[in-house]
Design a protein around this motif. Structure first.
Motif: not given
Length: 651
Positions: A91-110
């Protein structure tokens, strides 16, 4: 930013945040509970920066040469078998990844190198993904090999990006993708040629507010309406060809999840835990994790540090099936190889098989041509003088092996490894006549060489620790898993395998149905039955090894008759079975009230022989016996190996 051991964050003058993962004191990055907890604090700070307007976007990179993130920290899995603890962690991991996905700015993985399991799940929660398009990059979900499936939201997010058919395929098989394949599938958005350009391309992606697109409707349509049930049933049919649901439940649990929620990626993500938790608790996952750790332990053998040997050239004497395939494998792995036999007519078939291997394993014509060029025919044996490793793979006749090694010892350069691929003869006998018998070690490969990972590194009474460590280093250098075994008749694998096969042959000689015997072994968990295996090994080879182990074949037996008629199994087209296009032609399997129970009876000689081999010190531990027998015979990995299976009362 909160303090962190694994993460480093810098905000540049353009408002781009550079987030780098570099787990301390570890060769690869993994997502442990501590690492994820640290990331949670960092994400809170990123949210504040984004809300304040100070942050235009974030680039997520790895500070390790080995790659991006190799997955969740498997060493913690045994601490999370309690359903409540595991559920909370998921549940903690899901909540964290959902927050990353919902960031107001783009997050790019290299991405460079390995991006696997939880690492890919984290990348999929980012808005955009860039990967280095070189041979080191590997992207995928190998969780099925540990008896589980993606549990950090990867099931739904991969379907969103790649569509249900492609996404389910990589999750069900554990197949690792190259960067180009991942790009075509939709898991990656852009490719770059070099790691050095990742930062520049990621910066542009942030400034241009790039966002990944979902899979087109044509790919997602397979998840809608009654089509989804049809697709799910097809997936089950394919899975059953490779995995018995009683032995490997993970693929079927994932297919059930897809059938229920595959039309809604968010619902599929949210439904992961319900089916994931029972899998993590299962004996299958426990044993597969054990096999994983044993396998990783084999990689730590050999000479390490500044004295680690470098192997550039290999000379193989004997261009038969084993010798030719060993030579081809070494060439595939980048080494220059010379292959010797009495004349070109004996070498040509090996070169043709090698070309087929190169075409199957390599991507481009240039790579294939280079591999072909690395493998040279060498009737005169001139390559011996230049070789770092000389491998003998001639027929199992002592006088011929003596001649090969006496000649090789005179011509080989100082420090070159002399190795025999003998399957059963003690090294002390082969080393007779050598000036320095300690120079000879055993490197016993298994057929087919390109598929079976094990190499038995055989230690004689003449060998030093350094001799064996260098042999293990060579096995690792060509991508094989070395298990050190004492020089004794049959070593480990053949010693435990032959009683199993001979006992099955005796049952058939006594009137048992061979198809039923083989089906029972498969029902127990073996990759193929003992009669089919004897045909695959070759009846003549089986007879020789049996005699070496003190179990001569009766001249009055059908076994002896088949050999006398040159019906040697797969290689001759006829043995206990008739073989067509490389496959055994089998009849119907007669009914049996407990096929798996019969299979358990059939493997008892193998389990008993393994126990004796451990007691006699043929291998240093029960753990090494288990991984050696699994890798060398295919013994049911979900049982953890013959010693573990006996300990658990399952064999």
């Amino acid at each position: 930013m909160p303090s962190s051991r694994a993460w480093n964050f810098d905000l540049d003058f353009e408002g781009i945040g550079w987030l780098t993962i570099d787990v301390p004191d570890a060769p690869v990055n993994t997502l442990s509970r501590e690492t994820l907890s640290e990331l949670m604090g960092i994400v809170s700070a990123l949210e504040e920066l984004a809300n304040s307007g100070e942050l235009k976007g974030v680039v997520l990179l790895s500070g390790k040469d080995s790659g991006f993130i190799a997955g969740a920290d498997v060493t913690e899995f045994d601490d999370m078998t309690d359903p409540g603890v595991l559920r909370a962690a998921l549940d903690r991991a899901h909540a964290l990844f959902n927050r990353i996905e919902a960031l107001k700015v783009p997050l790019v993985a290299g991405i460079h190198g390995f991006c696997l399991g939880g690492g890919l799940e984290l990348a999929l929660s980012c808005q955009y993904r860039i990967a280095v398009n070189d041979d080191k990059t590997r992207i995928g979900f190998p969780e099925v090999n540990l008896g589980i499936f993606p549990g950090f939201g990867g099931s739904g997010r991969s379907i969103r990006q790649a569509g249900p058919v492609d996404a389910m395929q990589i999750m069900l098989t554990g197949k690792l993708l190259r960067a180009g394949q991942a790009r075509r599938m939709g898991l990656v958005d852009k490719l770059v040629r070099h790691r050095d350009t990742l930062r520049w391309e990621a910066r542009k992606a942030v400034l241009q507010n790039k966002k990944s697109s979902e899979a087109p409707f044509a790919k997602r349509a397979a998840a809608f309406g009654p089509v989804r049930g049809y697709i799910a049933n097809k997936m089950r049919e394919e899975a059953r060809k490779k995995a018995n649901p009683a032995h490997f439940p993970a693929p079927y649990a994932l297919i059930d999840l897809f059938e229920e929620h595959g039309n809604n990626w968010r619902a599929m993500t949210e439904g992961e835990a319900e089916r994931f938790i029972p899998l993590m608790e299962s004996a299958t996952s426990t044993n597969l994790r054990r096999v994983f750790f044993l396998s990783e332990g084999l990689k730590k053998q050999g000479v390490r540090g500044k004295d680690k040997p470098v192997f550039r050239r290999v000379h193989v004497v004997g261009a038969g099936v084993m010798g030719g395939d060993i030579a081809a494998w070494c060439a595939l792995r980048g080494m220059g190889v010379t292959l010797q036999d009495l004349d070109m007519e004996r070498i040509k078939p090996a070169l043709e098989r090698a070309k087929k291997l190169f075409k199957k394993r390599l991507r481009t014509k240039t790579e294939i041509d280079n591999a072909v060029a690395r493998l040279e025919a060498d009737v005169a044996g001139k390559g011996i003088a230049r070789a770092d490793v000389i491998i003998e793979a001639v027929v199992e006749k002592l006088e011929i092996k003596h001649k090969v090694f006496i000649d090789a010892e005179l011509k080989a350069k100082p420090g070159a490894i002399l190795a025999t691929n003998t399957s059963s003869i003690e090294l002390e006998r082969i080393a007779e006549g050598l000036t320095n018998p300690g120079r000879l070690i055993g490197l016993h490969f298994f057929n087919p060489v390109a598929q079976l990972p094990l190499v038995e590194v055989i230690r004689s009474s003449f060998n030093s620790d350094d001799d064996i460590a260098r042999g293990a280093s060579f096995a690792l250098a060509i991508g094989k898993s070395p298990v050190v075994v004492k020089s004794a008749r049959g070593f480990l694998v053949n010693r435990v395998l032959m009683p199993y096969m001979l006992a099955a042959v005796q049952r058939v000689e006594g009137g048992a149905n061979k198809e039923q015997i083989d089906a029972a072994a498969v029902a127990f968990g073996m990759p193929m039955g003992p009669i089919e295996l004897m045909d695959t090994v070759g009846l003549d080879v089986g007879k020789f090894v049996a005699e070496e182990l003190g179990s001569p074949v009766s001249p009055a037996s059908d076994f002896a008759r088949l050999i006398a008629e040159n019906k040697l199994g797969r290689k001759s087209g006829q043995g206990f079975y008739t073989w067509t296009n490389g496959k055994a032609v089998k009849g119907e399997v007669p009914p049996h009230p407990d096929l798996a129970g019969l299979g358990r009876e059939l493997v008892q000689p193998l389990v008993d022989a393994t126990e004796i081999a451990v007691a006699e010190g043929v291998v240093a531990s029960a753990d090494l016996a288990d991984i050696g027998v699994i890798y060398g015979t295919g013994f049911a990995p979900f049982l953890g190996g013959p010693m573990q299976a006996r300990k658990d009362g399952r064999a």
